[in-house]
Design an enzyme around this catalytic site. Structure first.
Site, short mmCIF file in Angstrom:
data_model
loop_
_atom_site.label_atom_id
_atom_site.label_comp_id
_atom_site.label_asym_id
_atom_site.label_seq_id
_atom_site.Cartn_x
_atom_site.Cartn_y
_atom_site.Cartn_z
N LYS A 49 0.86 -1.18 0.00
CA LYS A 49 0.00 0.00 0.00
C LYS A 49 0.90 1.24 0.00
O LYS A 49 1.91 1.27 0.71
CB LYS A 49 -0.88 -0.04 1.26
CG LYS A 49 -1.90 1.07 1.38
CD LYS A 49 -2.76 0.85 2.65
CE LYS A 49 -3.82 1.91 2.83
NZ LYS A 49 -4.70 1.65 3.99
N SER B 225 -9.75 -0.79 7.21
CA SER B 225 -9.19 -0.64 5.86
C SER B 225 -8.55 -1.87 5.25
O SER B 225 -8.19 -1.84 4.07
CB SER B 225 -8.19 0.50 5.84
OG SER B 225 -8.88 1.72 5.76
N SER C 21 -9.67 1.69 3.08
CA SER C 21 -8.83 2.48 2.22
C SER C 21 -7.79 1.68 1.44
O SER C 21 -7.22 2.21 0.48
CB SER C 21 -8.09 3.53 3.06
OG SER C 21 -7.22 2.91 3.98
N1 GLN Z 1 -12.78 3.82 6.49
C1 GLN Z 1 -12.25 4.18 7.77
C2 GLN Z 1 -11.90 5.63 7.78
O1 GLN Z 1 -12.19 6.27 6.83
C3 GLN Z 1 -11.06 3.32 8.07
C4 GLN Z 1 -9.81 3.81 7.49
C5 GLN Z 1 -8.65 2.93 7.77
O2 GLN Z 1 -8.78 1.87 8.38
N2 GLN Z 1 -7.50 3.38 7.37
O3 GLN Z 1 -11.37 6.13 8.71
#
Ligand code: GLN
Length: 490
Positions: free
Chosen positions: A84, A183, A159
């Site tokens: 990532k 994420s 994400s």
């Molecule tokens: N979707 C969640 C957020 O927007 C989780 C993001 C993540 O785990 N990096 O914060």
């Protein structure tokens, strides 16, 4: 041999290398060629490291040629792995999918990435994400959308959407992601991959761009639970460069069937909510039934503070994010070339931050700065910390009452359409209601495919297995048991 069949795994590739049926150069050539055609319609990668990947493959082949033919190969020898793009890899660009870091080149390598390399992996490229890992669809990337490999009109989740799509689209056999609120687990579900979010502290965060430091955790995507366990055993462990990393020994991660069957499973009432997609609920319940019919003890449990988790998270996360993102002050990591030399400090900030950040980081920096400001700190931040404790207490109580692992849905819906939630942050936030409590409590959790025949519009659906702190062994063992014995059952 076709490397791109969905059932192709790290275990099978290892076996082929061990028998010298294939070479790393041969395998990597096919992977890079395949990425070229496949990723044109998926968009999982921000950059593919083909040239150096092929050089590395040749070096690994030479290494194997020099080895005793019976010697055991390093754990990820010749395995294509994607990372990532919020993890540093020395000499390579790292953008967090933000314009503010466009052109930034890593000065050092994240510990987890270094461990992959030391274990023999070939890093195939850096994958797309929501800007600074804020989001649930990968649509908040400054560098374009990633499409779900199962349906190009749908999001891959986020994400870590690029990392999930790379594995689900057969462009890598494993990938690293980061999970702050879901994420890894949510995109694993949207794309039908296995995703492991380890215990907070199991894997070093050194070299991971911080979103919310008390919640962030690096983990992996893979095609099978066994592969996920292999990657975890490589990246886990203490690191002098991350004071929150722990020396817990993660050995013998996959228990035998008889030991697995002694595990007591809990199903929390609060995780089956109104408004949840009927096909998701039916699929998750069918997975739970399969454990029960197989003789597992399955108990209904209660985690009463679950309903406060989302609000609590959206105070703690922005607070920590606003502090972490303050380092992008326009001087240390900057696009100074776009700023006139005679610019004053305010102009520097305005240009750097105004042009550099997208809407979501901006929203969260504002929220975080607000909840930390004097006069509001106690009402929001301090209170959220107390609620966080209650959420952890709920889990501890259940585990102390004899439950070994908890089975839940991962997300309330399957992958949604590209564009559907992009302009509606609240509905985007709601896709994480079942994953966020785990981060608040620092627990490990596995997201794994339920199996065929249950997906609405033929999209994948995963379920989640939550474990005790540092008990990756139990969740991986249960996951592997499910995958081996129960997944194929009706
Ligand atoms: N979707 C969640 C957020 O927007 C989780 C993001 C993540 O785990 N990096 O914060």
């Amino acid at each position: 041999m076709n490397f791109f069949e969905t059932e192709y795994t790290i275990e099978k590739l290892r076996d082929a290398y061990q028998r010298r049926a294939v070479t790393v150069s041969g395998v990597m050539r096919q992977f890079f060629d395949y990425i070229k055609t496949r990723d044109a319609s998926v968009g999982a990668f921000l950059e593919v490291f083909e040239k150096e990947g092929m050089e590395r493959a040749a070096a690994l082949d030479a290494q194997q040629d020099a080895m005793d033919p019976l010697a055991v190969l390093p754990p990820l020898f010749g395995v294509p792995v994607a990372i990532k793009d919020n993890m540093l890899y020395a000499g390579h660009r790292a953008t967090a999918a933000s314009k503010i870091l466009e052109g930034y080149v890593s000065a050092y390598t994240a510990t987890a990435v270094q461990k992959l390399i030391d274990a023999g992996a070939v890093i195939v490229g850096r994958t797309n994400l929501d800007e600074f890992a804020m989001g649930s669809s990968t649509e908040y990337s400054a560098f374009g959308v990633t499409r779900n490999p199962h349906d190009p009109d749908k999001v891959p989740g986020g994400s870590s959407g690029g990392s999930a799509a790379a594995v689900a689209g057969n462009m890598a056999l494993a990938s690293l992601g980061s999970d702050t609120g879901g994420s890894i687990r949510q995109p694993a579900s949207f794309c039908g991959a296995v995703g492991l979010k380890p215990t907070y502290g199991s894997v070093s965060r050194y070299g991971l761009m911080a979103l919310a430091s008390s919640l962030d955790q690096i983990g992996s995507f893979a095609k099978t639970v066994r592969d996920a366990a292999r990657v975890f055993s490589v990246i886990a462990g203490p690191d002098p460069l991350d004071a929150t990393s722990t020396p817990y020994p993660h050995e013998n991660l996959l228990l035998e069937g008889a030991a697995v069957k002694k595990k007591v499973l809990g199903v929390p009432r609060e995780y089956f909510v109104d408004g949840m997609d009927g096909s998701v609920e039916a699929a998750v319940r069918s997975a739970i039934d399969r454990f029960q019919k197989d003789g597992f003890v399955v108990k209904e449990i209660s985690l009463p503070h679950t309903r406060y988790a989302l609000s609590c998270y959206y105070i703690i996360l922005p607070a920590e994010a606003s502090a972490n993102l303050a380092r992008f002050d326009g001087v240390r990591y900057s696009r100074l070339d776009t700023i006139p030399a005679q610019a004053g400090l305010m102009e520097l900030y305005r240009k750097q931050k105004g042009e550099g950040y997208g809407d979501e980081p901006r929203r969260r920096i504002l929220l975080g700065t607000f909840v930390l400001s004097s006069g509001y700190y106690d009402a929001y931040y301090a209170k959220a910390q107390k609620v966080r404790r209650l959420i952890l207490d709920d889990f501890e109580k259940v585990f102390n009452d004899g439950v070994d692992a908890i089975l839940t849905p991962v997300t309330p819906t399957t992958a949604f359409a590209i564009g559907e939630k992009k302009d509606d942050p609240l509905s985007m936030y709601l896709s994480d209601i079942f994953t966020i409590p785990v981060n608040l409590a620092g627990l490990p959790a596995l997201s794994l495919p339920i199996g065929s025949g249950f997906s609405k519009e033929n999209m994948p659906i995963n379920f989640q297995i939550i474990g005790k702190h540092f008990d990756e062994q139990t969740i991986l063992s249960l996951g592997e048991y499910y995958e081996t014995y129960l997944k194929g059952r009706a």
